[in-house]
Design a protein around this motif. Sequence first.
Motif, mmCIF file in Angstrom:
data_model
loop_
_atom_site.group_PDB
_atom_site.id
_atom_site.type_symbol
_atom_site.label_atom_id
_atom_site.label_comp_id
_atom_site.label_asym_id
_atom_site.label_seq_id
_atom_site.Cartn_x
_atom_site.Cartn_y
_atom_site.Cartn_z
ATOM 1 N N LEU A 90 -1.260 0.377 -4.250
ATOM 2 C CA LEU A 90 -0.270 1.441 -4.121
ATOM 3 C C LEU A 90 -0.877 2.747 -4.620
ATOM 4 C CD1 LEU A 90 2.722 1.749 -3.324
ATOM 5 C CD2 LEU A 90 3.299 1.337 -5.712
ATOM 6 N N PHE A 145 7.361 -3.072 -8.866
ATOM 7 C CA PHE A 145 6.086 -2.865 -8.177
ATOM 8 C C PHE A 145 4.895 -3.267 -9.045
ATOM 9 C CE2 PHE A 145 9.106 0.263 -6.459
ATOM 10 C CZ PHE A 145 9.092 -0.107 -5.125
ATOM 11 N N CYS A 150 -0.253 -0.478 -11.657
ATOM 12 C CA CYS A 150 -0.449 0.145 -10.345
ATOM 13 C C CYS A 150 -1.531 1.201 -10.566
ATOM 14 C CB CYS A 150 0.853 0.771 -9.839
ATOM 15 S SG CYS A 150 2.145 -0.422 -9.477
ATOM 16 N N ILE A 187 5.175 2.857 -0.432
ATOM 17 C CA ILE A 187 6.615 2.675 -0.639
ATOM 18 C C ILE A 187 7.313 3.611 0.331
ATOM 19 C CG2 ILE A 187 8.539 2.902 -2.243
ATOM 20 C CD1 ILE A 187 6.493 2.635 -4.542
ATOM 21 N N CYS A 205 0.826 -3.813 -8.197
ATOM 22 C CA CYS A 205 0.508 -3.350 -6.829
ATOM 23 C C CYS A 205 -0.654 -2.358 -6.911
ATOM 24 C CB CYS A 205 1.729 -2.719 -6.171
ATOM 25 S SG CYS A 205 3.059 -3.881 -5.851
ATOM 26 N N THR A 241 0.806 -1.220 0.000
ATOM 27 C CA THR A 241 0.000 0.000 0.000
ATOM 28 C C THR A 241 0.842 1.273 0.000
ATOM 29 O OG1 THR A 241 -0.169 -0.066 2.407
ATOM 30 C CG2 THR A 241 -1.947 -1.122 1.148
#
Length: 107
Positions: A28, A22, A52, A4, A25, A2
């Motif tokens: 995110l 990533f 993402c 970085i 994700c 969720t």
Amino acid sequence: LTAIPAGLFDNCTAATNFDGCFAGCSSLTAIPAGLFDNCTAATNFSDCFNYCSNLTGETPYTMVDGKKVRLWERSPENGFAKVTDHNSCFVACTGLSDYAEIPADWK
């Protein structure tokens, strides 16, 4: 994933490959602006943020002489290795505020 953490790659100065780092994700929501600041040897960002889809804010950048240098602008002239692999880096990241500026071959 969720979030970085800021500084995640600060000690990865010799890293060259962030392919798929990533990818997928979808939870995110933001990328720290200076995530890759110290990764001056990086040449591969293919699929890095692929799908993402909930990202907002700006793409990552490094400040060089008072100017934002985006991943696609990296070059030996501004202190970075030339990025040679970048296809699909930002696929489906349409919520990024600078999405329209991303070159087509990075999407």
